[in-house]
Design a protein around this motif. Structure first.
Motif, mmCIF file in Angstrom:
data_model
loop_
_atom_site.group_PDB
_atom_site.id
_atom_site.type_symbol
_atom_site.label_atom_id
_atom_site.label_comp_id
_atom_site.label_asym_id
_atom_site.label_seq_id
_atom_site.Cartn_x
_atom_site.Cartn_y
_atom_site.Cartn_z
ATOM 1 N N ASP A 94 0.848 -1.190 0.000
ATOM 2 C CA ASP A 94 0.000 0.000 0.000
ATOM 3 C C ASP A 94 0.886 1.243 0.000
ATOM 4 O O ASP A 94 1.563 1.545 0.978
ATOM 5 N N LYS A 95 0.868 1.983 -1.094
ATOM 6 C CA LYS A 95 1.722 3.168 -1.230
ATOM 7 C C LYS A 95 1.069 4.435 -0.681
ATOM 8 O O LYS A 95 1.720 5.467 -0.575
ATOM 9 N N GLU A 96 -0.206 4.388 -0.344
ATOM 10 C CA GLU A 96 -0.899 5.572 0.147
ATOM 11 C C GLU A 96 -1.031 5.614 1.664
ATOM 12 O O GLU A 96 -1.335 6.662 2.223
ATOM 13 N N HIS A 97 -0.838 4.480 2.337
ATOM 14 C CA HIS A 97 -0.986 4.418 3.793
ATOM 15 C C HIS A 97 0.209 3.709 4.416
ATOM 16 O O HIS A 97 0.890 2.918 3.776
ATOM 17 N N ARG A 98 0.441 4.006 5.697
ATOM 18 C CA ARG A 98 1.456 3.299 6.474
ATOM 19 C C ARG A 98 0.746 2.596 7.623
ATOM 20 O O ARG A 98 -0.153 3.158 8.243
ATOM 21 N N TYR A 99 1.154 1.372 7.884
ATOM 22 C CA TYR A 99 0.535 0.554 8.924
ATOM 23 C C TYR A 99 1.498 0.414 10.092
ATOM 24 O O TYR A 99 2.711 0.309 9.909
ATOM 25 N N SER A 100 0.950 0.416 11.290
ATOM 26 C CA SER A 100 1.746 0.158 12.490
ATOM 27 C C SER A 100 0.862 -0.540 13.508
ATOM 28 O O SER A 100 -0.359 -0.558 13.384
ATOM 29 N N LEU A 101 1.513 -1.119 14.500
ATOM 30 C CA LEU A 101 0.790 -1.852 15.543
ATOM 31 C C LEU A 101 0.736 -1.018 16.814
ATOM 32 O O LEU A 101 1.730 -0.408 17.208
ATOM 33 N N CYS A 102 -0.408 -1.024 17.453
ATOM 34 C CA CYS A 102 -0.561 -0.338 18.736
ATOM 35 C C CYS A 102 0.271 -1.075 19.786
ATOM 36 O O CYS A 102 0.153 -2.299 19.929
ATOM 37 N N PRO A 103 1.122 -0.364 20.526
ATOM 38 C CA PRO A 103 1.919 -1.037 21.557
ATOM 39 C C PRO A 103 1.090 -1.545 22.729
ATOM 40 O O PRO A 103 1.531 -2.407 23.479
ATOM 41 N N GLY A 104 -0.121 -1.041 22.880
ATOM 42 C CA GLY A 104 -0.962 -1.465 23.997
ATOM 43 C C GLY A 104 -1.715 -2.751 23.742
ATOM 44 O O GLY A 104 -1.652 -3.701 24.520
ATOM 45 N N CYS A 105 -2.435 -2.787 22.615
ATOM 46 C CA CYS A 105 -3.302 -3.941 22.373
ATOM 47 C C CYS A 105 -2.915 -4.747 21.130
ATOM 48 O O CYS A 105 -3.447 -5.825 20.904
ATOM 49 N N GLY A 106 -2.001 -4.220 20.306
ATOM 50 C CA GLY A 106 -1.579 -4.952 19.119
ATOM 51 C C GLY A 106 -2.465 -4.731 17.908
ATOM 52 O O GLY A 106 -2.280 -5.366 16.873
ATOM 53 N N MET A 108 -3.795 -3.313 14.505
ATOM 54 C CA MET A 108 -3.149 -2.713 13.353
ATOM 55 C C MET A 108 -3.856 -1.392 13.023
ATOM 56 O O MET A 108 -5.077 -1.354 12.911
ATOM 57 N N VAL A 109 -3.062 -0.324 12.896
ATOM 58 C CA VAL A 109 -3.598 1.005 12.660
ATOM 59 C C VAL A 109 -3.045 1.521 11.335
ATOM 60 O O VAL A 109 -1.848 1.391 11.065
ATOM 61 N N PRO A 123 -7.892 2.960 17.715
ATOM 62 C CA PRO A 123 -9.356 2.949 17.797
ATOM 63 C C PRO A 123 -9.900 1.888 18.747
ATOM 64 O O PRO A 123 -11.038 1.977 19.194
ATOM 65 N N LYS A 124 -9.071 0.914 19.080
ATOM 66 C CA LYS A 124 -9.549 -0.180 19.940
ATOM 67 C C LYS A 124 -9.399 0.148 21.426
ATOM 68 O O LYS A 124 -10.351 0.019 22.191
#
Length: 133
Positions: A94-106, A108-109, A123-124
């Motif tokens: 995906d070239k338009e978005h970057r994904y990362s993981l929440c350090p609290g609950c895991g 994907m954002v 959001p969780k």
């Protein structure tokens, strides 16, 4: 060929088959075999052959509950690593978005790219963390 397929299908009925753990063990056996052959390490080649025998044993096993629990334990132990690879794969595709993981609950954002460092709110769980976009 059709008769051979039917006989193989009938033979495999009630047997466990191939799963993610078997796939991992097969890749590990291939790496050990290549490393043992190049480096002339007998123990590595023997370990690879032992893994191949174990893969065949798991695939032909009729104890489906036991094999399923082994696979579930493997998947649970490798969950974080597989999740990181999924994030990496999504970031490459995906070239338009970057994904990362929440350090609290895991969770994907996803955030839009090319905004520099941004504060991301999960959001969780509602946790706020800093990440690149």
């Amino acid at each position: 060929m059709n008769k051979l397929q039917r006989n193989l299908y009938r033979f495999m009925q009630g047997r466990y088959g191939y799963d993610k753990l078997s796939s991992f063990l097969l890749i590990l056996a291939a790496v050990l075999e290549i490393a043992g052959t190049i480096g002339r390490l007998t123990w590595s080649v023997l370990l690879a052959e032992g893994l191949l025998i174990y893969i065949i044993y798991r695939s032909l096993s009729k104890n489906i509950v036991r094999r399923s629990s082994e696979n579930a334990a493997f998947l649970e132990h490798t969950r974080k690593i597989r999740r990181q690879f999924l994030v990496l794969e999504k970031n490459v595709k995906d070239k338009e978005h970057r994904y990362s993981l929440c350090p609290g609950c895991g969770q994907m954002v996803r955030v839009p790219r090319h905004h520099g460092k941004v504060e991301i709110t999960c959001p969780k769980c509602g946790r706020t963390f800093t990440g690149r976009s």
